[in-house]
Design a protein around this motif. Structure first.
Motif, short mmCIF file in Angstrom:
data_model
loop_
_atom_site.label_atom_id
_atom_site.label_comp_id
_atom_site.label_asym_id
_atom_site.label_seq_id
_atom_site.Cartn_x
_atom_site.Cartn_y
_atom_site.Cartn_z
N MET A 1 -135.31 -4.02 19.79
CA MET A 1 -136.04 -4.81 20.76
C MET A 1 -137.24 -5.45 20.08
O MET A 1 -137.86 -4.86 19.20
CB MET A 1 -136.48 -3.91 21.92
N ALA A 2 -137.57 -6.65 20.49
CA ALA A 2 -138.69 -7.38 19.90
C ALA A 2 -140.01 -6.69 20.26
O ALA A 2 -140.25 -6.34 21.42
CB ALA A 2 -138.69 -8.81 20.40
N ASN A 3 -140.88 -6.51 19.26
CA ASN A 3 -142.16 -5.86 19.50
C ASN A 3 -143.33 -6.79 19.32
O ASN A 3 -144.23 -6.84 20.16
CB ASN A 3 -142.31 -4.66 18.55
N THR A 4 -143.35 -7.54 18.24
CA THR A 4 -144.49 -8.42 17.96
C THR A 4 -144.39 -9.68 18.81
O THR A 4 -143.30 -10.06 19.25
CB THR A 4 -144.53 -8.80 16.48
N PRO A 5 -145.51 -10.33 19.03
CA PRO A 5 -145.48 -11.59 19.80
C PRO A 5 -144.54 -12.63 19.17
O PRO A 5 -143.83 -13.34 19.88
CB PRO A 5 -146.92 -12.07 19.77
N GLN A 6 -144.56 -12.69 17.84
CA GLN A 6 -143.70 -13.66 17.16
C GLN A 6 -142.22 -13.35 17.40
O GLN A 6 -141.42 -14.25 17.68
CB GLN A 6 -143.99 -13.65 15.67
N SER A 7 -141.84 -12.08 17.32
CA SER A 7 -140.43 -11.72 17.51
C SER A 7 -140.01 -11.91 18.96
O SER A 7 -138.87 -12.25 19.24
CB SER A 7 -140.16 -10.29 17.04
N LYS A 8 -140.96 -11.73 19.90
CA LYS A 8 -140.66 -11.98 21.31
C LYS A 8 -140.40 -13.47 21.54
O LYS A 8 -139.47 -13.85 22.25
CB LYS A 8 -141.80 -11.50 22.20
N LYS A 9 -141.22 -14.30 20.91
CA LYS A 9 -141.05 -15.74 21.04
C LYS A 9 -139.71 -16.16 20.42
O LYS A 9 -138.98 -16.97 20.98
CB LYS A 9 -142.20 -16.48 20.35
N ARG A 10 -139.39 -15.63 19.24
CA ARG A 10 -138.12 -15.96 18.59
C ARG A 10 -136.94 -15.55 19.48
O ARG A 10 -135.94 -16.26 19.55
CB ARG A 10 -138.01 -15.28 17.23
N ALA A 11 -137.05 -14.42 20.15
CA ALA A 11 -135.99 -13.97 21.05
C ALA A 11 -135.81 -14.95 22.20
O ALA A 11 -134.68 -15.29 22.57
CB ALA A 11 -136.30 -12.57 21.58
N ARG A 12 -136.92 -15.45 22.75
CA ARG A 12 -136.84 -16.45 23.82
C ARG A 12 -136.21 -17.73 23.30
O ARG A 12 -135.35 -18.33 23.98
CB ARG A 12 -138.24 -16.76 24.38
N GLN A 13 -136.62 -18.16 22.13
CA GLN A 13 -136.07 -19.39 21.54
C GLN A 13 -134.58 -19.24 21.29
O GLN A 13 -133.80 -20.18 21.53
CB GLN A 13 -136.79 -19.73 20.23
N ASN A 14 -134.19 -18.08 20.78
CA ASN A 14 -132.77 -17.84 20.50
C ASN A 14 -131.93 -17.89 21.76
O ASN A 14 -130.80 -18.39 21.75
CB ASN A 14 -132.58 -16.50 19.78
N GLU A 15 -132.46 -17.35 22.86
CA GLU A 15 -131.72 -17.39 24.13
C GLU A 15 -131.51 -18.83 24.59
O GLU A 15 -130.41 -19.20 25.00
CB GLU A 15 -132.50 -16.63 25.21
N ARG A 16 -132.58 -19.63 24.52
CA ARG A 16 -132.47 -21.04 24.91
C ARG A 16 -131.48 -21.78 24.02
O ARG A 16 -130.63 -22.53 24.50
CB ARG A 16 -133.83 -21.72 24.84
N ARG A 17 -131.59 -21.58 22.72
CA ARG A 17 -130.73 -22.26 21.76
C ARG A 17 -129.27 -21.85 21.97
O ARG A 17 -128.37 -22.67 21.87
CB ARG A 17 -131.21 -21.92 20.35
N TYR A 18 -129.05 -20.55 22.27
CA TYR A 18 -127.71 -20.04 22.52
C TYR A 18 -127.07 -20.77 23.70
O TYR A 18 -125.92 -21.21 23.64
CB TYR A 18 -127.76 -18.54 22.79
N ASP A 19 -127.83 -20.93 24.78
CA ASP A 19 -127.31 -21.62 25.97
C ASP A 19 -126.98 -23.08 25.67
O ASP A 19 -125.95 -23.61 26.09
CB ASP A 19 -128.31 -21.55 27.12
N ILE A 20 -127.87 -23.74 24.92
CA ILE A 20 -127.65 -25.15 24.58
C ILE A 20 -126.41 -25.29 23.70
O ILE A 20 -125.56 -26.15 23.93
CB ILE A 20 -128.90 -25.72 23.88
N ASN A 21 -126.31 -24.44 22.68
CA ASN A 21 -125.17 -24.52 21.76
C ASN A 21 -123.86 -24.18 22.47
O ASN A 21 -122.82 -24.78 22.17
CB ASN A 21 -125.38 -23.59 20.57
#
Length: 88
Positions: free
Chosen positions: A1-21
């Motif tokens: 699970m994402a712990n740092t703010p950066q890894s949380k943001k990357r997880a959000r970005q990955n979810e969005r990108r996954y849906d778009i792709n």
């Protein structure tokens, strides 16, 4: 699970990108299916039109990073040969 703010943001970005792709891949598959159905029906004109509509979608998949360049080149080449054989 994402712990740092950066890894949380990357997880959000990955979810969005996954849906778009996912939507892009689905759209590409739809165009390919239309070409396949036109070829199967034996209608050369419909197959040619469907292929011409599918080409930019496939190319866009490459530029957006959804599909590999060689994969798209192979698919386009094989489809073009089948459409050409149908009209001949």
């Amino acid at each position: 699970m994402a712990n740092t703010p950066q890894s949380k943001k990357r997880a959000r970005q990955n979810e969005r990108r996954y849906d778009i792709n996912k939507a892009r891949r689905s759209r590409i598959r739809t165009y390919l299916r239309k070409v396949e159905e036109a070829i199967a029906s034996g209608d050369a004109e419909a197959a040619k039109n469907a292929f011409l509509a599918a080409q930019p979608e496939l190319a866009r998949g490459v530029t957006k990073g959804v599909l590999h360049k060689n994969t798209v080149a192979r698919k386009m080449s094989r489809l073009a040969a089948r459409v050409k054989a149908l009209s001949a």
